[in-house]
Design a protein around this motif. Structure first.
Motif, short mmCIF file in Angstrom:
data_model
loop_
_atom_site.label_atom_id
_atom_site.label_comp_id
_atom_site.label_asym_id
_atom_site.label_seq_id
_atom_site.Cartn_x
_atom_site.Cartn_y
_atom_site.Cartn_z
N LEU A 106 -14.24 -6.71 -9.51
CA LEU A 106 -13.19 -7.13 -8.62
C LEU A 106 -11.75 -7.04 -9.49
O LEU A 106 -12.26 -7.60 -10.70
N GLY A 107 -10.61 -6.84 -9.05
CA GLY A 107 -9.77 -6.90 -9.88
C GLY A 107 -8.31 -7.27 -9.04
O GLY A 107 -8.20 -7.02 -7.95
N PHE A 108 -7.26 -7.72 -9.94
CA PHE A 108 -6.13 -8.04 -8.86
C PHE A 108 -4.95 -8.10 -10.09
O PHE A 108 -5.09 -8.38 -11.22
N ARG A 109 -3.78 -7.35 -9.54
CA ARG A 109 -2.66 -7.04 -10.57
C ARG A 109 -1.54 -7.49 -9.53
O ARG A 109 -1.39 -7.01 -8.73
N THR A 110 -0.46 -8.07 -10.54
CA THR A 110 0.75 -8.58 -10.01
C THR A 110 1.81 -7.92 -10.73
O THR A 110 1.80 -8.01 -11.96
N SER A 158 -8.12 -4.25 -6.41
CA SER A 158 -8.87 -3.11 -6.63
C SER A 158 -10.54 -3.51 -6.53
O SER A 158 -10.68 -5.02 -6.91
N ALA A 159 -11.46 -2.83 -6.12
CA ALA A 159 -12.59 -3.34 -5.90
C ALA A 159 -13.69 -2.03 -6.23
O ALA A 159 -13.49 -0.94 -5.65
N ALA A 197 -7.36 -2.58 -11.45
CA ALA A 197 -6.12 -3.33 -11.53
C ALA A 197 -5.79 -3.37 -12.86
O ALA A 197 -4.54 -3.82 -13.17
N LYS A 198 -6.72 -2.96 -13.98
CA LYS A 198 -6.31 -3.05 -15.29
C LYS A 198 -4.99 -1.93 -15.48
O LYS A 198 -4.32 -2.16 -16.49
N ILE A 249 0.78 -9.01 -14.81
CA ILE A 249 -0.48 -9.62 -15.34
C ILE A 249 -1.62 -9.01 -14.63
O ILE A 249 -1.48 -8.78 -13.46
N TYR A 250 -3.00 -8.99 -14.97
CA TYR A 250 -3.98 -8.62 -14.04
C TYR A 250 -5.24 -9.19 -14.61
O TYR A 250 -5.29 -9.82 -15.89
N GLY A 251 -6.21 -9.26 -14.09
CA GLY A 251 -7.77 -9.69 -14.36
C GLY A 251 -8.76 -9.00 -13.50
O GLY A 251 -8.41 -8.54 -12.36
N THR A 252 -9.72 -8.64 -14.11
CA THR A 252 -10.95 -8.14 -13.43
C THR A 252 -12.11 -8.82 -13.68
O THR A 252 -12.34 -9.42 -15.01
#
Length: 827
Positions: free
Chosen positions: A526-530, A556-557, A229-230, A511-514
């Protein structure tokens, strides 16, 4: 029980993450506390970090294995919770001699030989293994392709066949990638991927930029089929990240490359670098003037209620690629925690395809019987430049950092298509010297602005948090001018009914975070992007506006399991999208080919892909094998639709109509059969199905697709290397047709001189002159068969000169041995 932390996908700025592994016990005494920490950084002889090197800790008392770890993308390792005691370390990686460091005493300082409970071994150099036999002297280089659990890395210096070529020539011999005879690239069967250069975007189309970058200035190419997700969500099939050569050793160094090929193929480039004090200066230039010859033919039948229309053509199909560019950069190392870099590139590019095709049109029953020559010259030319500002801040907390990127790029150019139609007789002799003349000039200026803020911080004992904010703003214009030559006035006249102009703007904020950590014996990420997208198309001729505002989510995972120090498993998932290109959105017809007209769809939406992968890797002795199972489903599929008009013209447009599935397995291997012969190869097979309908007609289709590539490398005593490569890809299907199989083979020989300051490479591409492809497209209304071939058996000679290639900077290592930093600017 071994515990290993492998911290996942690291591309845009190669963020350094700690990777650890532990094994309880160790024979250092049952009452010793487990508070010891050991770290270090592993490099090769060229100063390049060695990723995934195994670090094993042995007891000095009984030589039993106590614990271990694996280096990350920066070559760094950190082993925690070690029982206090006396140890020795062994570091291994394929193609390098084992490095052993003795006399490590993990005790508090002041107690006997105690050196501290936390020790940093500093820089540790691995040397390439070298073996001499009667006729062969083999130095174990990097593998041509290195297989990481999250990506494949193509080491360009090991690809002799790409000397004097472009990035496309490298990718021809790369797993997961297919290249057709026009240099168009597909990643796992899809042209919808993203190209990055040093982790940064480019304003050019993917295939265009890959054809422009000289192979000699590329360090390696990363193939990422399931990004986290980055990364930007663009590119349904994944990412191709081109890493350019950047050598920052103290002093002056560089490389000069020149090449020439049969039938007007010339290239050259220079890279220079100078580092002094806190500054590093780099610069370079490149030039290319390349002719590529080919041919093509097509047969077409159009079915009407009472008539059948036939069209057939054949002729030359030649390409000319020309361009030159300049690049430069400055790095300022303010202190150990702050670095700022400014870089840029400027250049011009020209691409043209000239085709002289003889046509024959007729009908049955007969009322048309025409012969003519169509002389077309189409392509693009223009200038581009980009500027980058990077800032890196390291905080006091170990491994906590902030990376900032400001980026701007500009393209100012046009696409052109000049068409001349001559009447001929049945023997292809021109009988009318006054051709029908048409031309199009499409001005296509583009600007892209980008800013990125990426933050990394350790969380607790094993956790790593990555978070960031990415923004980009794209502006482009399509000013399409269609003109017809008036013989009576001897002037070009603009056809205002066909000419059109449109503005395209797109604003994307993300924005994203992992989060990476361990649970039991598994590493996970684990990741999530918007992403929020605001797209506007404005048509000047009609005043119409087409607006898209949407918010999309991309999880993402990754789950990784170390079976042992040689075997690894990973399960991964990511969601991505493919945004439609501007030319697919423009609703006005493009008459580059009067018989095949392209019409865009301004209401076209992105297609989305859900991608699953299951990977297994196994290292044994000096060899390596990998198996990757993958499943990819695309929804809202952007489908090319061919519709027959009443004017006997095929109109090609695009719609979100269907979905498709790809399920397959890719096997790859690096095998060393003996001390002078290495074989790398890959084979991919997958089942493809497309499900849906076009114009109320079911177009569901399926096929089994497979390919095979082999790369043999022979290294001889006199600094000579011979490389043989071969590639085969099987047939495939499309929504309204199929593509036949094709194959080719290349051979190259490289000889190094004067302590490798000079290298001369001779290469023959497409030895058997077999490279070509054919397509069939068929509906109830028409049938089309096309065939295209390219020039084969092309001989190229390339010369490389390395400046200060082995300039040494000697540092005393932990055990008093010399640590030599070199520079390898092969290719």
């Amino acid at each position: 029980m071994q515990k290993i932390k492998i911290l996942g996908v690291i591309i845009l700025f190669s963020l350094s993450l700690n990777i650890t592994a532990q094994r309880p016990g160790g024979g250092q005494g049952r009452d010793m506390p487990t508070i010891g920490i050991l770290s270090g950084t592993v490099y090769d002889e060229q100063g390049t970090p060695v990723e995934y090197a195994t670090v094993s800790l042995f007891s000095m008392r009984d030589s039993k294995l106590v614990t271990g770890g694996i280096t990350n993308s920066k070559g760094y390792f950190k082993i925690k919770e070690i029982k206090l005691g006396a140890y020795k370390v062994k570091i291994k990686f394929i193609g390098f001699n084992t490095k052993e460091i003795k006399g490590i005493y993990l005790f508090p300082k002041g107690k006997g030989k105690g050196q501290g409970t936390e020790q940093d071994l500093g820089k540790i150099k691995l040397e390439g293994s070298s073996v001499e036999i009667d006729d062969v002297n083999v130095v174990a280089d990097k593998s041509h392709v290195q297989y990481k659990i999250d990506k494949k890395i193509v080491n360009v210096s090991q690809d002799v066949n790409s000397a004097g070529g472009s990035a496309v020539d490298i990718l021809e011999n790369t797993p997961s990638v297919n290249v057709d005879i026009d240099g168009n690239v597909e990643l796992r069967g899809s042209s919808n991927f993203t190209v990055l250069i040093d982790g940064k975007p480019t304003v050019l189309e993917a295939s265009e930029v890959l054809q422009q970058i000289p192979a000699n200035v590329i360090e390696n190419i990363e193939i990422i089929t399931n990004p986290s997700a980055k990364f930007d969500a663009d590119g349904a099939a994944g990412i191709i990240n081109v890493i350019m050569k950047k050598k920052k050793q103290i002093g002056f160094n560089g490389v000069v490359n020149l090449s020439a090929g049969t039938r007007d193929k010339y290239k050259g480039n220079v890279l220079l670098n100078y580092k002094v004090g806190k500054f590093n200066f780099s610069g370079g230039l490149d030039y290319r003037n390349d002719m590529r010859y080919g041919s093509g033919m097509q047969d077409r039948i159009t079915y009407y209620p009472d008539t059948s229309y036939y069209m057939s053509y054949n002729g030359d199909r030649n390409m000319h690629i020309y361009g030159y560019g300049f690049q430069g950069g400055i790095d300022y190392y303010i202190n150990d925690n702050n670095t700022i870099s400014i870089s840029g590139r400027s250049g011009t590019r020209e691409f043209s395809r000239n085709s002289k095709s003889y046509y024959y049109e007729w009908t049955n029953p007969s009322n048309i019987d025409d012969y003519y020559l169509r002389d077309n010259d189409l392509g693009y030319d223009g200038a581009s430049y980009n500027l980058n500002l990077n800032y890196n801040l390291k905080f006091k907390k170990p491994d906590q950092k902030l990376d900032v990127l400001l980026y701007y790029s500009n393209w100012d150019g046009k696409r052109f298509d000049d068409q001349y139609k001559y009447i001929t007789d049945e023997n292809q002799i021109i009988i009318d010297d006054n051709p029908e003349k048409r031309k199009t000039d499409q001005l296509t200026p583009r600007d892209q602005y980008r800013y990125q803020f990426d933050f990394t911080s350790p969380i607790g004992t094993n956790g790593i948090l990555e978070a960031g904010y990415h923004g980009r703003y794209d502006i482009s214009t399509s000013d399409y001018l269609y003109s017809i030559f008036n013989e009576s006035t001897d002037e070009w006249e603009l056809d205002t009914d066909i000419s059109n102009k449109a503005d395209f703007t797109r604003n994307i904020q993300a924005i994203y975070g992992t989060y990476t950590s361990k649970i039991l014996d598994f590493d996970y990420k684990l990741g999530f992007r918007t992403e929020y997208t605001d797209r506007l198309i404005y048509m000047y001729s009609t005043g119409n506006e087409f607006v898209v505002n949407r918010l999309d989510f991309f999880p993402s995972a990754y789950l990784t399991k170390e079976l042992n120090e040689k075997q690894q498993l990973q399960l991964s998932y990511s969601r991505r999208l493919n945004r439609p290109r501007n030319r697919n959105l423009n609703p006005f017809p493009n008459y580059s080919d009067p018989l095949n007209v392209r019409v865009g769809n301004p209401n076209l939406e992105p297609e989305f892909v859900d991608s699953y992968e299951f990977n297994f890797q196994n290292r044994f002795k000096k060899s390596f094998i990998s198996a990757e199972a993958f499943y990819r489903r695309k929804n809202n599929l952007i489908t090319r639709v061919n519709l027959l008009g009443e004017d006997n013209v095929i109109y090609r447009t695009y719609s979100n109509l269907n979905h498709d599935n790809s399920l397959g397995l890719e096997l790859t291997a690096n095998l060393q059969f003996n001390k002078w012969w290495k074989l790398s190869g890959s084979s991919s097979g997958y089942y493809y199905s497309i499900i849906g309908e076009i114009d109320n007609e079911d177009i569901s289709n399926e096929s089994f697709n497979w390919n095979l590539r082999l790369n043999n490398t022979f290294s001889f005593k006199s600094n000579t290397r011979i490389q043989l490569t071969g590639f085969y890809t099987g047939p495939s299907v499309t929504a309204q047709g199929s593509r036949e199989a094709f194959y080719f083979a290349n051979v190259a020989v490289r000889q190094d001189f004067l302590k490798k300051k000079f290298s001369l490479t001779a290469q023959i591409r497409d030895i058997f002159n077999t490279m070509g492809h054919s397509f069939t497209s068929e509906t109830d209304d028409f049938y089309t068969y096309s065939e295209f071939t390219r020039e084969g058996q092309v001989l190229t000679l390339s010369l490389t000169y390395r400046i200060n290639n082995y300039k040494e900077k000697r540092n005393k290592g932990r055990n008093g041995d010399d640590d030599m930093e070199g520079i390898d600017m092969n290719q």
